[in-house]
Enzyme design. Sequence first.
Site, PDB file in Angstrom:
ATOM      1  N   GLU A  93       0.807  -1.214   0.000  1.00 14.78           N
ATOM      2  CA  GLU A  93       0.000   0.000   0.000  1.00 14.78           C
ATOM      3  C   GLU A  93       0.845   1.272   0.000  1.00 14.78           C
ATOM      4  O   GLU A  93       0.484   2.261  -0.639  1.00 14.78           O
ATOM      5  CB  GLU A  93      -0.902  -0.024   1.243  1.00 14.78           C
ATOM      6  CG  GLU A  93      -1.995   0.985   1.264  1.00 14.78           C
ATOM      7  CD  GLU A  93      -2.956   0.739   2.418  1.00 14.78           C
ATOM      8  OE1 GLU A  93      -3.290   1.717   3.091  1.00 14.78           O
ATOM      9  OE2 GLU A  93      -3.359  -0.420   2.637  1.00 14.78           O
ATOM     10  N   ASP A  94       1.966   1.242   0.693  1.00 11.51           N
ATOM     11  CA  ASP A  94       2.695   2.486   0.956  1.00 11.51           C
ATOM     12  C   ASP A  94       4.116   2.550   0.408  1.00 11.51           C
ATOM     13  O   ASP A  94       4.827   3.521   0.681  1.00 11.51           O
ATOM     14  CB  ASP A  94       2.749   2.731   2.468  1.00 11.51           C
ATOM     15  CG  ASP A  94       1.380   2.992   3.060  1.00 11.51           C
ATOM     16  OD1 ASP A  94       0.483   3.440   2.332  1.00 11.51           O
ATOM     17  OD2 ASP A  94       1.201   2.725   4.264  1.00 11.51           O
TER      18      ASP A  94
END
Length: 178
Positions: free
Chosen positions: A68-69
Amino acid sequence: MSSPEAALLLLLDAADFAAQKHRQQRRKDPEGTPYINHPIGVARILSHEAGVTDVQVLQAALLHDTLEDTDTTAEELERRFGARVRLLVQEVTDDKELPKAERKRRQVEGAGRGSPGAKLLRLADKLHNLRDLRRCAPVGWSEQRVQEYFEWAAQVVRGLRGTNPQMEAALRQLFEER
């Protein structure tokens, strides 16, 4: 090599990978805490408070925000940590291309449909985030935004009932103190 030694090496490999991937990131707290403290905290909650001993779930906890990051790919996770770890991380990864409100709605609606491991990850992630919020609000967050996060997290946690009594009790206490 004994099983505990092998497990330790697997966990350290996941921690090192996550630390490298998150090395430039900081939490949103006023101190700018290194981001890696969050995945380590999630893994610690699972192992120390929830009694989780499944090494792949603990690896996934350390890696849960990499898709996600960071620039990590699902293929990279699978090559390095195996299909189950990749699947667990994918289950708890929000689609960043969607608007924030839609991502939040999907977490609420999908909470009860995840695998047992993903449900554990979600509970521990919420518990760690809520403890951080109780300690101090992120820079720029109003009291109302903190309250809204607590309310949203409570909706997600409701969908996870029956997953782990220890974490659910800790979360219930946080919600009652709020």
